[in-house]
Enzyme design. Structure first.
Site, short mmCIF file in Angstrom:
data_model
loop_
_atom_site.label_atom_id
_atom_site.label_comp_id
_atom_site.label_asym_id
_atom_site.label_seq_id
_atom_site.Cartn_x
_atom_site.Cartn_y
_atom_site.Cartn_z
N CYS A 148 0.53 0.38 0.95
CA CYS A 148 0.88 -0.92 1.55
C CYS A 148 2.09 -1.02 1.98
CB CYS A 148 0.35 -1.82 0.50
SG CYS A 148 1.19 -1.99 -0.91
N HIS A 153 1.34 -5.74 -3.96
CA HIS A 153 0.50 -5.53 -2.94
C HIS A 153 0.96 -6.48 -1.51
CE1 HIS A 153 -2.66 -3.61 -0.28
NE2 HIS A 153 -2.96 -4.77 0.13
N HIS A 181 -3.27 -4.55 6.67
CA HIS A 181 -2.73 -3.93 5.64
C HIS A 181 -3.32 -2.55 5.24
CE1 HIS A 181 -5.96 -5.03 2.12
NE2 HIS A 181 -6.29 -4.95 3.36
#
Length: 344
Positions: A259, A308, A320
């Site tokens: 991420c 995240h 993402h």
């Protein structure tokens, strides 16, 4: 005459024990026969457990990324220090050679200065502390000895700094290994759960994910959004160019990402250097706490520990790298606990 004896009767206690044991055996057999086999978890239950394992793996991944970044920096710092120490030692040797040349010249003339003789056989730190000897030296000699003293102290400090960093590097490598094992363990557990599904169930899960990603992409592209600024727009365009690239923990492009690897790579393509981990990227710009104020290209942080991160895609969508087994894709921002955005 033959003796006739009545057979020995079992005791009442023995009969009771045997009867009780037999009855228990009958009950247990009946229970075993009637017991339903353990239910196989449903596709949705497996997905829920797998998602949880992926989330835990991503936490460990961000810690892994941080340790890896620290290791790389320490290795560069140590290399720089070792080069400085080597150059400093050469300079020190040259300074000592200069003092030796002075002594040789004085020796040939038969008038070697006792203070020079003392220096050549003792630590100049001790020597320079004896102020009574300074008046026996020429200005040039005093300056040369002071330079040697400063260089020795500088080298000692640099050597100590390098030693400390080497110790830190060793502990960082240990931490890196632990986090790598943790990530791999979580991913292995998730894969075991997925393997428990039938081929049809696995295909259904993949279809659900693909459909959700397509829906998110349509929403992102069709919604009315505030335009991104120049570099944020360039970063978002870079991320769009790698849609479909696989998630790989520890990866930061150009063909696979985790991420924070995706967001740091995307901004690097726009000429902007941001930190490597999601927690560090959370402090890389101005925080935006209202989703309605987000612009395309803003960083978007999720979960309380900020493990995240993605790029805002507009219309309530985020672009993402989700987790292992998935690819870079669009997803609804509401699918994860939003914390805040960051405008670089």
């Amino acid at each position: 005459m033959a003796s006739h004896r009545r057979p020995k009767q079992p005791s009442r206690a023995r009969v009771t024990v045997l009867t009780t044991a037999a009855a228990a055996a009958v009950v247990l057999s009946a229970q075993a026969a009637n017991a339903a086999p353990s239910a196989k978890p449903s596709k949705d239950e497996v997905k829920s457990k797998v998602d949880k394992l992926y989330e835990e793996a991503e936490k460990a991944t961000e810690a892994y990324d941080g340790a890896k970044e620290k290791q790389d920096k320490l290795e560069k710092d140590i290399s720089t220090l070792q080069d400085k120490v080597a150059r400093g030692q050469d300079e020190l040797n040259q300074l000592r050679d200069g003092i030796g040349t002075m002594a040789s010249a004085q020796y040939r003339s038969g008038s070697i200065d006792p203070s020079i003789q003392l220096f050549l056989s003792a630590d100049p730190d001790d020597y320079l502390d004896k102020a009574s000897t300074l008046d026996q030296l020429s200005g040039q000699q005093v300056e040369a000895l002071k330079k040697i003293q400063e260089k020795q102290r500088e080298l000692a400090q640099e050597r100590q700094e390098a030693t400390d960093k080497l110790k830190d590097l060793a502990s960082t490598r240990t931490e890196l290994g632990k986090k790598k094992k943790e990530v791999q363990g979580k991913l292995a557990d998730a894969q075991k759960l997925l393997n428990s599904l039938t081929a049809q169930e696995r295909a259904a899960l993949q279809a659900d994910q693909a459909r959700a990603s397509r829906d998110s992409m349509r929403n992102a592209l069709s919604g009315s959004t505030v335009s991104a600024s120049g570099r944020a727009g360039a970063a978002f365009a870079a991320a769009q160019s790698v849609i479909g690239s696989p998630y790989v923990y520890g990866a930061s492009g150009p063909s696979s990402f985790d991420c924070s690897g995706l967001t740091s790579w995307a901004y690097a393509q726009a000429g902007v250097s941001i930190p490597r981990t999601s927690q560090a990227q959370a402090n890389a710009g101005t925080r935006i706490y209202s989703q309605s104020d987000l612009r395309v290209g803003d960083l978007v942080l999720f979960y309380g520990d900020l493990h995240h991160i993605g790029l805002y895609a507009g219309n309530g969508q985020v672009l993402h790298a989700p987790h292992t087994g998935a690819s870079v894709r669009y997803e609804s921002i509401g699918n994860m606990p939003f914390q805040f955005g960051v405008r670089i």
